[in-house]
Design a protein around this motif. Structure first.
Motif, mmCIF file in Angstrom:
data_model
loop_
_atom_site.group_PDB
_atom_site.id
_atom_site.type_symbol
_atom_site.label_atom_id
_atom_site.label_comp_id
_atom_site.label_asym_id
_atom_site.label_seq_id
_atom_site.Cartn_x
_atom_site.Cartn_y
_atom_site.Cartn_z
ATOM 1 N N LEU A 151 70.635 44.319 69.484
ATOM 2 C CA LEU A 151 71.640 45.340 69.775
ATOM 3 C C LEU A 151 72.560 44.920 70.913
ATOM 4 O O LEU A 151 73.513 45.626 71.238
ATOM 5 C CB LEU A 151 70.951 46.668 70.128
ATOM 6 C CG LEU A 151 70.140 47.263 68.985
ATOM 7 C CD1 LEU A 151 69.482 48.553 69.428
ATOM 8 C CD2 LEU A 151 71.010 47.530 67.777
ATOM 9 N N LEU A 152 72.238 43.783 71.507
ATOM 10 C CA LEU A 152 73.024 43.328 72.643
ATOM 11 C C LEU A 152 72.848 41.815 72.749
ATOM 12 O O LEU A 152 71.781 41.300 72.452
ATOM 13 C CB LEU A 152 72.497 44.010 73.918
ATOM 14 C CG LEU A 152 73.252 43.791 75.219
ATOM 15 C CD1 LEU A 152 74.574 44.525 75.190
ATOM 16 C CD2 LEU A 152 72.418 44.295 76.378
ATOM 17 N N THR A 153 73.913 41.130 73.134
ATOM 18 C CA THR A 153 73.813 39.688 73.377
ATOM 19 C C THR A 153 74.118 39.443 74.839
ATOM 20 O O THR A 153 75.139 39.903 75.342
ATOM 21 C CB THR A 153 74.818 38.920 72.501
ATOM 22 O OG1 THR A 153 74.550 39.218 71.137
ATOM 23 C CG2 THR A 153 74.693 37.424 72.710
ATOM 24 N N VAL A 154 73.222 38.766 75.510
ATOM 25 C CA VAL A 154 73.431 38.431 76.912
ATOM 26 C C VAL A 154 73.261 36.934 77.069
ATOM 27 O O VAL A 154 72.345 36.353 76.488
ATOM 28 C CB VAL A 154 72.445 39.188 77.828
ATOM 29 C CG1 VAL A 154 72.685 38.825 79.274
ATOM 30 C CG2 VAL A 154 72.582 40.681 77.650
ATOM 31 N N LYS A 155 74.159 36.313 77.809
ATOM 32 C CA LYS A 155 74.079 34.881 78.029
ATOM 33 C C LYS A 155 73.666 34.616 79.451
ATOM 34 O O LYS A 155 74.043 35.352 80.364
ATOM 35 C CB LYS A 155 75.446 34.233 77.781
ATOM 36 C CG LYS A 155 75.783 34.083 76.314
ATOM 37 C CD LYS A 155 77.241 33.834 76.115
ATOM 38 C CE LYS A 155 78.025 35.100 76.252
ATOM 39 N NZ LYS A 155 79.464 34.940 76.121
ATOM 40 N N THR A 156 72.901 33.554 79.639
ATOM 41 C CA THR A 156 72.609 33.129 80.997
ATOM 42 C C THR A 156 72.875 31.646 81.101
ATOM 43 O O THR A 156 72.537 30.887 80.208
ATOM 44 C CB THR A 156 71.173 33.494 81.430
ATOM 45 O OG1 THR A 156 70.955 32.970 82.715
ATOM 46 C CG2 THR A 156 70.127 32.982 80.483
ATOM 47 N N TYR A 188 74.978 35.372 84.713
ATOM 48 C CA TYR A 188 74.772 36.168 83.509
ATOM 49 C C TYR A 188 76.108 36.643 82.955
ATOM 50 O O TYR A 188 77.015 36.965 83.719
ATOM 51 C CB TYR A 188 73.856 37.352 83.814
ATOM 52 C CG TYR A 188 72.495 36.911 84.295
ATOM 53 C CD1 TYR A 188 71.558 36.392 83.393
ATOM 54 C CD2 TYR A 188 72.150 36.965 85.640
ATOM 55 C CE1 TYR A 188 70.320 35.949 83.832
ATOM 56 C CE2 TYR A 188 70.913 36.523 86.089
ATOM 57 C CZ TYR A 188 70.002 36.016 85.178
ATOM 58 O OH TYR A 188 68.783 35.571 85.605
ATOM 59 N N GLU A 189 76.212 36.652 81.639
ATOM 60 C CA GLU A 189 77.461 37.065 80.977
ATOM 61 C C GLU A 189 77.155 38.100 79.904
ATOM 62 O O GLU A 189 76.344 37.862 79.026
ATOM 63 C CB GLU A 189 78.132 35.847 80.317
ATOM 64 C CG GLU A 189 78.440 34.717 81.282
ATOM 65 C CD GLU A 189 78.977 33.472 80.592
ATOM 66 O OE1 GLU A 189 79.208 33.502 79.366
ATOM 67 O OE2 GLU A 189 79.151 32.466 81.291
ATOM 68 N N TYR A 190 77.802 39.257 80.013
ATOM 69 C CA TYR A 190 77.735 40.279 78.964
ATOM 70 C C TYR A 190 79.136 40.336 78.370
ATOM 71 O O TYR A 190 80.040 40.894 78.998
ATOM 72 C CB TYR A 190 77.421 41.658 79.526
ATOM 73 C CG TYR A 190 76.141 41.828 80.332
ATOM 74 C CD1 TYR A 190 75.954 41.186 81.541
ATOM 75 C CD2 TYR A 190 75.153 42.709 79.878
ATOM 76 C CE1 TYR A 190 74.805 41.380 82.285
ATOM 77 C CE2 TYR A 190 73.994 42.919 80.627
ATOM 78 C CZ TYR A 190 73.834 42.256 81.830
ATOM 79 O OH TYR A 190 72.698 42.464 82.553
ATOM 80 N N THR A 191 79.347 39.773 77.204
ATOM 81 C CA THR A 191 80.713 39.727 76.678
ATOM 82 C C THR A 191 80.834 40.367 75.299
ATOM 83 O O THR A 191 81.754 40.071 74.555
ATOM 84 C CB THR A 191 81.233 38.281 76.615
ATOM 85 O OG1 THR A 191 80.292 37.498 75.902
ATOM 86 C CG2 THR A 191 81.437 37.693 77.978
#
Lengths: 227, 88
Positions: A94-99, A108-111
């Motif tokens: 339900l969400l993609t988060v990059k580190t 951290y990136e929430y895009t």
């Protein structure tokens, strides 16, 4: 989280970690059974006065000690493979988060919607407040909703790092030029600590990971306040 | 050629990129790159035909969710300089 002189694992927070704990206990039980048997046989052989030097072969016992270890190995390998493939699975995130790993901090990136990104540095020991954990606290925590499957994408900007959170059963290498995917899911709210787990230079020990799992509503208000 | 400056997040309902059976493994590098390429190919094709670029938004949203910001910045710079290695 971990406590001083801890011997076992941290409490499981994700279904994958529950599986890993069960697998660990299962394997350890086999290890104890074999060790006990071997110790018993050694003590038996050392204490007996009987010697036996003229046996050339013994078909029955040889068949048993070939087949039995094979069965034991299969009993370890199959559950291990089951968990291995389970960890690879990605079910409707339900969400993609990059580190991204950097020398020496995580960013951290929430895009998914807007562009929300920040760096997460360790708080130096001299600046800790009472009750805070030395070498584990960071200035900006990774805040995520609980009970939600989240796609974590892990990569690095410079050298190899490894993004690890033991209580969630996560450890994924951060490799420059490659995006690694893993599923993050927490069953309860709380703070979960981890550390860089791949030697990455002089400050390798000083780039901890802090995850703050919160209810979805709190996550929403936090993320909108960050923009 | 391509308008890489003017990349604003499109409005509307959107969920995070769903599972893509072309990239079932842990390694998602190609998933990000392929969607970045597809976006630019789509934009090029639609602009050439004078059609709306609205259908290209999907690729945009997928690559924006998956690609690290630094990668996208680097590729956009390369496109501007004409040194991008991909075939758009």
């Amino acid at each position: 989280m971990a406590y001083p002189y801890q011997l076992g694992f941290q409490d499981a927070t994700s279904p994958v970690m529950e599986e890993l704990l069960h697998f660990h206990d299962h394997t350890l039980m086999i290890v104890f059974l074999i060790s006990t048997l071997v110790l018993y046989l050694i003590s038996l052989m050392l204490s007996t006065k009987l010697t036996h030097t003229n046996t050339m072969d013994a078909q029955e016992i040889e068949t048993i000690w070939t087949v039995l270890p094979a069965i034991i190995l299969i009993m370890i390998a199959l559950p291990s493979l089951r968990i291995l493939y389970m960890m690879d699975e990605m079910n409707n995130p339900l969400l993609t988060v990059k580190t991204m790993g950097h020398q020496w901090y995580w960013s951290y990136e929430y895009t998914d919607y807007e562009e929300l990104n920040f760096d997460s540095y360790m708080i130096p020991t001299t600046e800790l407040k009472p009750g805070e954990l030395r070498l584990l606290e960071v200035d900006n925590r990774l805040i995520l909703p609980m009970e939600t499957p989240i796609r974590m994408l892990i990569s690095s900007e410079d050298v190899l790092h490894s993004w690890a959170v033991p209580s969630l059963g996560l450890k994924t290498d951060a490799i420059p030029g490659r995006l690694n995917q893993t599923t993050l899911m927490s069953l309860r709210p709380g703070l979960f600590y981890g550390q860089c787990s791949e030697i990455c230079g002089s400050n390798h020990s000083f780039m901890p990971i802090v995850l703050e799992m919160v209810p979805l509503k709190s996550f929403e208000s936090w993320s909108s306040s960050m923009l | 050629m391509l308008n890489v400056e003017n990349q604003k997040p499109p409005k509307g309902k959107w969920t995070t990129p769903p599972f893509d059976p072309r990239f079932p493994n842990q390694n998602q590098t190609r998933n990000c790159y392929q969607n970045f390429l597809d976006y630019h190919r789509c934009m090029k094709a639609m602009n050439r035909r004078g059609k709306s670029t609205q259908p290209c938004e999907y690729y945009f949203r997928v690559y924006r969710s998956l690609c690290p910001i630094s990668w996208v910045q680097r590729w956009n710079q390369q496109i501007q300089d004409g040194t991008f290695a991909g075939k758009i």
